[in-house]
Design an enzyme around this catalytic site. Structure first.
Site, PDB file in Angstrom:
ATOM      1  CB  SER A   1     -34.104  19.939  -0.970  1.00  0.00           C
ATOM      2  OG  SER A   1     -33.504  20.520  -1.824  1.00  0.00           O
TER       3      SER A   1
ATOM      4  CD  GLU B   1     -48.976  19.715  -8.239  1.00  0.00           C
ATOM      5  OE1 GLU B   1     -49.737  18.982  -8.197  1.00  0.00           O
ATOM      6  OE2 GLU B   1     -47.929  19.674  -7.477  1.00  0.00           O
TER       7      GLU B   1
ATOM      8  CE  LYS C   1     -40.759  18.447  -5.863  1.00  0.00           C
ATOM      9  NZ  LYS C   1     -39.552  19.058  -5.837  1.00  0.00           N
TER      10      LYS C   1
HETATM   11  C1  LIG Z   1     -39.187  20.606  -5.749  1.00  0.00           C
HETATM   12  C2  LIG Z   1     -37.579  20.877  -5.057  1.00  0.00           C
HETATM   13  C3  LIG Z   1     -37.810  21.658  -4.338  1.00  0.00           C
HETATM   14  C4  LIG Z   1     -38.855  22.786  -3.946  1.00  0.00           C
HETATM   15  O1  LIG Z   1     -39.998  22.395  -3.303  1.00  0.00           O
HETATM   16  P1  LIG Z   1     -40.165  22.653  -1.933  1.00  0.00           P
HETATM   17  O2  LIG Z   1     -41.773  22.162  -1.781  1.00  0.00           O
HETATM   18  O3  LIG Z   1     -40.100  24.056  -1.554  1.00  0.00           O
HETATM   19  O4  LIG Z   1     -39.528  21.727  -1.087  1.00  0.00           O
HETATM   20  C5  LIG Z   1     -36.416  21.956  -3.583  1.00  0.00           C
HETATM   21  N1  LIG Z   1     -35.401  21.064  -3.840  1.00  0.00           N
HETATM   22  C6  LIG Z   1     -35.469  20.058  -4.803  1.00  0.00           C
HETATM   23  C7  LIG Z   1     -34.338  19.122  -4.870  1.00  0.00           C
HETATM   24  C8  LIG Z   1     -36.922  19.675  -5.501  1.00  0.00           C
HETATM   25  O5  LIG Z   1     -36.865  18.699  -6.209  1.00  0.00           O
END
Ligand SMILES: *Cc1c(COP(=O)(O)O)cnc(C)c1O
Length: 400
Positions: free
Chosen positions: A382, A112, A90
């Protein structure tokens, strides 16, 4: 495959700009500024420098040899987005949007947040660039995510409690949009995922597609060919669209998006919007036309997932398009499957993954063994899971 750039901000029949009249000039301004921003070599090199020295990009593509051996079948690589500053993908978008805001002459950021991850990323970028920052957060989420509220405060950000509706993410977006419509002259709204009215789904995708660009170069370097499968979890869809984008035209690369199956599809407690699009319906939520979990009267359904980041009733419009066009396969993993995958990655690779990312790992646990040995699967990891240890302990019935 039909290309996405047709009408303004449409991906096939999805997307668009369904926003109040008062926001239209602001959205236009953001669109024009973004076009200039992407072409401006000076700001691009500043962005690149920050991503490198502050974020820690590029993130490694790591061959998970013990997990591969354990599962048998495809070789598994992890794209280590968990190694970004603040622990997830992010921050890349938050930094990009903060720079874009400064480029437009705005001195204040708003956003948000649900679980608090995007709030922390935005607060971080605001502190770095010396901007004012207000984050809208439902009071239920504030209670559940107290450490992240405190983190944002430490970073000099004000967290604005939202007490309307279900007091969670959806209500926080509504309040942030309301704020923006009154403050557009001084303020930029940094959307946290590939969601919202045009141009946000495109802006967030462009910032996050660095994940896929790096992955492509990295895999070509070590394997001298493209992967057979790339898998990512899908909340709003930003980490997934980020890694998929540079591979959309490589037809032999199978792309898989994994949604939150929660307690299972029969339970009605999940966030599966695309995999079984008969469970969902198209509609307008937060500025764009997409698949949305809702009842037959159009009331937005409550969702549930062990991972707060996947717990959202809408999904980015480009994913709706990629689902209908068939280019991306969408599937889901339940809470239990994600937890099992979480534990496996901890024990076999020494990596505590985010519960969101564990959904993508769960796909690999199920499907890598079915693929021929020598084939290649890349998982977009992620984020890291330090934020999730209390949730996991709760599920396992352990007191920590
Ligand atoms: C916020 C988040 C997501 C989900 O958000 P996407 O916009 O679908 O990528 C996935 N993995 C992590 C670690 C997050 O913090």
């Amino acid at each position: 495959m039909k290309k996405d750039v047709t009408l303004k901000g449409y991906f096939g029949r999805f997307g668009g700009t369904f926003a109040p009249e008062t926001l239209m000039p602001a959205l236009n301004e953001v669109q024009h500024a973004f076009d200039a921003f992407m072409k401006d070599q000076k700001i691009q090199s500043e962005f690149k420098d920050l991503l490198e020295k502050y974020n820690g990009r590029e993130t490694p593509l790591y061959f998970a040899s013990r997990l591969t051996k354990k599962l048998g079948g495809a070789k598994i690589y992890l794209k280590r987005e968990d190694l970004n500053h603040t622990g997830a993908h992010k921050i890349t978008n938050a930094l990009g949007q903060a720079l874009l805001a400064r480029y437009m002459g705005k001195k204040r950021l708003i956003a948000e947040t649900g679980a608090g991850q995007h709030g922390v990323a935005t607060a971080t970028a605001a502190a770095l660039l010396g901007m004012e920052c207000d984050i809208y957060m439902g009071t239920v989420d504030m209670q559940r995510q107290r450490p992240n509220v405190f983190r944002m405060n430490l970073l000099g950000t004000r967290v604005v409690p939202v007490d309307s509706g279900g007091k969670t993410l959806k209500d926080a977006v509504n309040e942030a949009m309301r704020d923006w419509s009154k403050t557009v002259r001084t303020t930029h709204y940094a959307f946290g995922s590939a969601l919202g009215p045009h141009p946000f789904p495109t802006i967030v995708r462009e910032f996050q597609s660095i994940i896929g660009k790096e992955t492509k170069m990295q895999i070509l370097k070590v394997e001298n060919r493209l992967p057979d499968t790339i898998v990512a979890c899908v909340g709003g869809g930003s980490n997934a669209i980020g890694i998929f984008t540079p591979f959309l035209d490589d037809k032999d690369v199978k792309l898989v998006g994994v949604e939150a199956g929660g307690c299972g599809l029969d339970s009605n407690k999940h966030a599966v919007r695309l995999t079984h699009s008969d469970l969902s319906r198209t509609g307008i939520l937060h500025g764009s036309f997409s698949y949305v979990l809702q009842d037959k009267n159009g009331q937005i359904s409550d969702t549930q997932s062990i991972s707060a980041g996947l717990d959202y009733s809408g999904v980015g419009p480009q994913h709706s398009f990629l689902h209908e066009s068939g280019r991306v396969d969408y599937t889901y993993a339940t809470d239990t499957e994600a937890l099992d995958a979480f534990k496996m990655l901890c024990e076999y690779e020494g990596i505590i993954p985010a519960l969101e990312s564990s959904h993508a790992v769960a796909y690999a646990v199920k499907n890598a063994p079915l693929m021929p040995s020598g084939s290649i699967m890349v998982i977009n990891l992620s984020g890291r899971g330090d934020k999730d240890i209390f949730t996991v302990a709760d599920y396992l019935g352990i007191n920590i």
